[in-house]
Design a protein around this motif. Sequence first.
Motif, PDB file in Angstrom:
ATOM      1  N   LEU A 248       0.815  -1.219   0.000  1.00 18.49           N
ATOM      2  CA  LEU A 248       0.000   0.000   0.000  1.00 18.49           C
ATOM      3  C   LEU A 248       0.851   1.273   0.000  1.00 18.49           C
ATOM      4  CD1 LEU A 248      -2.700  -1.036   2.648  1.00 18.49           C
ATOM      5  CD2 LEU A 248      -2.850  -1.204   0.151  1.00 18.49           C
ATOM      6  N   ASN A 249       2.173   1.099   0.163  1.00 21.14           N
ATOM      7  CA  ASN A 249       3.087   2.245   0.313  1.00 21.14           C
ATOM      8  C   ASN A 249       2.696   3.116   1.504  1.00 21.14           C
ATOM      9  OD1 ASN A 249       5.059   1.875  -1.691  1.00 21.14           O
ATOM     10  ND2 ASN A 249       3.664   2.623  -3.278  1.00 21.14           N
ATOM     11  N   THR A 250       2.078   2.505   2.482  1.00 16.36           N
ATOM     12  CA  THR A 250       1.612   3.238   3.666  1.00 16.36           C
ATOM     13  C   THR A 250       1.571   2.289   4.864  1.00 16.36           C
ATOM     14  OG1 THR A 250       0.204   4.670   2.310  1.00 16.36           O
ATOM     15  CG2 THR A 250      -0.266   4.598   4.665  1.00 16.36           C
ATOM     16  N   GLY A 251       2.027   2.802   6.008  1.00 16.21           N
ATOM     17  CA  GLY A 251       1.843   2.080   7.248  1.00 16.21           C
ATOM     18  C   GLY A 251       0.730   2.734   8.038  1.00 16.21           C
ATOM     19  N   SER A 252      -0.356   1.995   8.261  1.00 15.19           N
ATOM     20  CA  SER A 252      -1.525   2.572   8.923  1.00 15.19           C
ATOM     21  C   SER A 252      -1.693   1.990  10.319  1.00 15.19           C
ATOM     22  CB  SER A 252      -2.796   2.304   8.110  1.00 15.19           C
ATOM     23  OG  SER A 252      -3.944   2.696   8.823  1.00 15.19           O
ATOM     24  N   PRO A 253      -1.863   2.857  11.332  1.00 17.50           N
ATOM     25  CA  PRO A 253      -2.040   2.353  12.707  1.00 17.50           C
ATOM     26  C   PRO A 253      -3.384   1.672  12.943  1.00 17.50           C
ATOM     27  CG  PRO A 253      -2.336   4.720  12.657  1.00 17.50           C
ATOM     28  CD  PRO A 253      -1.859   4.329  11.283  1.00 17.50           C
ATOM     29  N   ILE A 254      -4.315   1.830  12.016  1.00 21.17           N
ATOM     30  CA  ILE A 254      -5.622   1.200  12.173  1.00 21.17           C
ATOM     31  C   ILE A 254      -5.768  -0.030  11.277  1.00 21.17           C
ATOM     32  CG2 ILE A 254      -6.740   3.346  12.873  1.00 21.17           C
ATOM     33  CD1 ILE A 254      -7.915   3.534  10.044  1.00 21.17           C
ATOM     34  N   GLU A 255      -4.696  -0.375  10.560  1.00 21.07           N
ATOM     35  CA  GLU A 255      -4.742  -1.542   9.688  1.00 21.07           C
ATOM     36  C   GLU A 255      -4.770  -2.819  10.533  1.00 21.07           C
ATOM     37  OE1 GLU A 255      -5.647  -3.361   6.938  1.00 21.07           O
ATOM     38  OE2 GLU A 255      -4.839  -1.556   5.997  1.00 21.07           O
ATOM     39  N   GLY A 256      -5.329  -3.868   9.970  1.00 23.34           N
ATOM     40  CA  GLY A 256      -5.307  -5.174  10.629  1.00 23.34           C
ATOM     41  C   GLY A 256      -6.473  -5.452  11.549  1.00 23.34           C
ATOM     42  N   ALA A 257      -7.366  -4.495  11.732  1.00 29.13           N
ATOM     43  CA  ALA A 257      -8.523  -4.730  12.608  1.00 29.13           C
ATOM     44  C   ALA A 257      -9.368  -5.873  12.038  1.00 29.13           C
ATOM     45  CB  ALA A 257      -9.356  -3.458  12.723  1.00 29.13           C
ATOM     46  N   GLY A 258      -9.606  -6.875  12.838  1.00 30.60           N
ATOM     47  CA  GLY A 258     -10.398  -8.018  12.407  1.00 30.60           C
ATOM     48  C   GLY A 258      -9.591  -9.127  11.748  1.00 30.60           C
ATOM     49  N   ARG A 259      -8.308  -8.884  11.479  1.00 32.57           N
ATOM     50  CA  ARG A 259      -7.494  -9.915  10.831  1.00 32.57           C
ATOM     51  C   ARG A 259      -7.335 -11.149  11.718  1.00 32.57           C
ATOM     52  NH1 ARG A 259      -4.758  -8.921   5.789  1.00 32.57           N
ATOM     53  NH2 ARG A 259      -5.734  -7.018   4.993  1.00 32.57           N
ATOM     54  N   GLU A 260      -7.364 -10.924  13.035  1.00 32.43           N
ATOM     55  CA  GLU A 260      -7.235 -12.071  13.934  1.00 32.43           C
ATOM     56  C   GLU A 260      -8.409 -13.031  13.767  1.00 32.43           C
ATOM     57  OE1 GLU A 260      -9.366  -8.739  15.727  1.00 32.43           O
ATOM     58  OE2 GLU A 260      -7.291  -8.879  15.062  1.00 32.43           O
ATOM     59  N   LEU A 261      -9.593 -12.478  13.550  1.00 29.83           N
ATOM     60  CA  LEU A 261     -10.773 -13.334  13.369  1.00 29.83           C
ATOM     61  C   LEU A 261     -10.721 -14.052  12.030  1.00 29.83           C
ATOM     62  CD1 LEU A 261     -13.545 -10.998  14.823  1.00 29.83           C
ATOM     63  CD2 LEU A 261     -12.193 -12.751  15.975  1.00 29.83           C
ATOM     64  N   ASP A 262     -10.214 -13.350  10.991  1.00 27.11           N
ATOM     65  CA  ASP A 262     -10.054 -14.004   9.691  1.00 27.11           C
ATOM     66  C   ASP A 262      -9.077 -15.171   9.786  1.00 27.11           C
ATOM     67  OD1 ASP A 262     -11.788 -12.193   8.552  1.00 27.11           O
ATOM     68  OD2 ASP A 262     -10.210 -10.873   7.805  1.00 27.11           O
ATOM     69  N   ALA A 263      -7.972 -14.957  10.509  1.00 28.38           N
ATOM     70  CA  ALA A 263      -6.970 -16.018  10.650  1.00 28.38           C
ATOM     71  C   ALA A 263      -7.532 -17.202  11.427  1.00 28.38           C
ATOM     72  CB  ALA A 263      -5.725 -15.468  11.349  1.00 28.38           C
ATOM     73  N   ILE A 264      -8.247 -16.916  12.511  1.00 30.35           N
ATOM     74  CA  ILE A 264      -8.867 -17.998  13.293  1.00 30.35           C
ATOM     75  C   ILE A 264      -9.868 -18.759  12.428  1.00 30.35           C
ATOM     76  CG2 ILE A 264     -10.367 -18.509  15.257  1.00 30.35           C
ATOM     77  CD1 ILE A 264      -9.088 -16.046  16.653  1.00 30.35           C
ATOM     78  N   ALA A 265     -10.660 -18.019  11.666  1.00 29.11           N
ATOM     79  CA  ALA A 265     -11.654 -18.653  10.802  1.00 29.11           C
ATOM     80  C   ALA A 265     -10.983 -19.562   9.779  1.00 29.11           C
ATOM     81  CB  ALA A 265     -12.495 -17.587  10.099  1.00 29.11           C
ATOM     82  N   ALA A 266      -9.886 -19.091   9.168  1.00 29.44           N
ATOM     83  CA  ALA A 266      -9.193 -19.898   8.164  1.00 29.44           C
ATOM     84  C   ALA A 266      -8.654 -21.182   8.775  1.00 29.44           C
ATOM     85  CB  ALA A 266      -8.057 -19.091   7.543  1.00 29.44           C
ATOM     86  N   VAL A 267      -8.070 -21.078   9.961  1.00 29.34           N
ATOM     87  CA  VAL A 267      -7.504 -22.254  10.628  1.00 29.34           C
ATOM     88  C   VAL A 267      -8.605 -23.246  11.004  1.00 29.34           C
ATOM     89  CG1 VAL A 267      -6.235 -23.059  12.660  1.00 29.34           C
ATOM     90  CG2 VAL A 267      -5.516 -20.970  11.503  1.00 29.34           C
ATOM     91  N   VAL A 268      -9.689 -22.723  11.560  1.00 28.00           N
ATOM     92  CA  VAL A 268     -10.782 -23.595  12.018  1.00 28.00           C
ATOM     93  C   VAL A 268     -11.521 -24.198  10.832  1.00 28.00           C
ATOM     94  CG1 VAL A 268     -12.958 -23.650  13.285  1.00 28.00           C
ATOM     95  CG2 VAL A 268     -11.024 -22.365  14.197  1.00 28.00           C
ATOM     96  N   VAL A 269     -11.788 -23.391   9.798  1.00 26.54           N
ATOM     97  CA  VAL A 269     -12.442 -23.899   8.596  1.00 26.54           C
ATOM     98  C   VAL A 269     -11.601 -25.009   7.972  1.00 26.54           C
ATOM     99  CG1 VAL A 269     -13.049 -23.320   6.214  1.00 26.54           C
ATOM    100  CG2 VAL A 269     -13.788 -21.840   8.071  1.00 26.54           C
ATOM    101  N   GLY A 270     -10.272 -24.869   8.057  1.00 30.20           N
ATOM    102  CA  GLY A 270      -9.392 -25.889   7.507  1.00 30.20           C
ATOM    103  C   GLY A 270      -9.427 -27.205   8.258  1.00 30.20           C
ATOM    104  N   GLY A 271      -9.959 -27.196   9.479  1.00 32.53           N
ATOM    105  CA  GLY A 271     -10.102 -28.452  10.211  1.00 32.53           C
ATOM    106  C   GLY A 271      -9.269 -28.571  11.465  1.00 32.53           C
ATOM    107  N   THR A 272      -8.450 -27.574  11.793  1.00 34.52           N
ATOM    108  CA  THR A 272      -7.680 -27.631  13.031  1.00 34.52           C
ATOM    109  C   THR A 272      -8.612 -27.409  14.211  1.00 34.52           C
ATOM    110  OG1 THR A 272      -5.674 -26.838  11.947  1.00 34.52           O
ATOM    111  CG2 THR A 272      -5.797 -26.560  14.333  1.00 34.52           C
ATOM    112  N   LEU A 273      -8.532 -28.298  15.201  1.00 28.29           N
ATOM    113  CA  LEU A 273      -9.441 -28.216  16.335  1.00 28.29           C
ATOM    114  C   LEU A 273      -9.045 -27.072  17.263  1.00 28.29           C
ATOM    115  CD1 LEU A 273      -9.912 -31.969  17.342  1.00 28.29           C
ATOM    116  CD2 LEU A 273     -11.338 -30.568  15.845  1.00 28.29           C
TER     117      LEU A 273
END
Length: 331
Positions: A248-273
Amino acid sequence: MQQAPSFHDVTSAQERTFRTRLGLFIQKQGALLLLILVCILATARYEAFLTPENLLNVLRQNSMLGIVAVGMTFVILTGGIDLSVGSLLAVAGVVAASLAGRGLLIAALAGVAVTAVLGVINGVVIAKARIQPFIVTLAMMIAARGIALAFTNQENVVVPASAKDFSWLGQGMVADILPVPILVMIVVYVIGWVILNYTPFGRHVFALGDNDEAARLMGLNVSRVTVVVYAISGLLAGLAGVILASRLNTGSPIEGAGRELDAIAAVVVGGTLLSGGRGSLVSTLYGVLLIGVIFNIFNLEGQISPWWQLVFRGVILLAVVILQNRLTRLR
């Protein structure tokens, strides 16, 4: 004299065995089968779906999520959770963007080092103070976001136009074919897969998630494993933040909000308990791709509000957790 098992007993045992095997198959391969089905449906409905440009765009858009999900897989396999990765992503992004003028190596190493240290802090507090990972990483999520906002005075950090090497990390191509973020994601998955499947540390991760007390009784250094997995999660969240700032050529202090839930969803959807002990990075990759393809379909459809996409994301996560609970009971 021992009585021979009846026909009903044999049939019931066979049914239980079948259900157990079916549950294991769904857990391990369900995301892949669903991914194939969704791709077939998307190909039939949208002409643009199978074009190289669209497929590369899906991979590029989700490469940062894929990298974060690798670290999250390590954490969840131990029975933990890391809610701080979204904020750590922002911290790494603003640190790297502020140092972009000094070269890619310095900027990237600084961003990743800061978040790795914050990940170590998560692990030390969880391991030594015996506090639930949910609470510790929630506190870090809030604190790290505050660090990012304070560091930038609540403003975006713009990457200098002269920092071409830094921008290459997020925008460059390898051999004019493969975007650099996708290559980085592939390398991260290969390294993570090797660690989990062919090293003593990988076996310790699974053992800790399967039964932490048994792991302690076997002489496993549970505290060290815990600290290392949270350090890995922090490091990879930082790497994703550096790539995103470069793109993005930018570092934003508000970036990444909600990424933790996306990562958890990807791991859980993939089948990791979520309880730990069972899962793989290959299945996590399937989960990342499945989520990426679904939201690409939303974009191709062009009529679904982003707010309803968030609702759908939450429904997917809840449905998969319910399914996991059922599969665990079957086993």
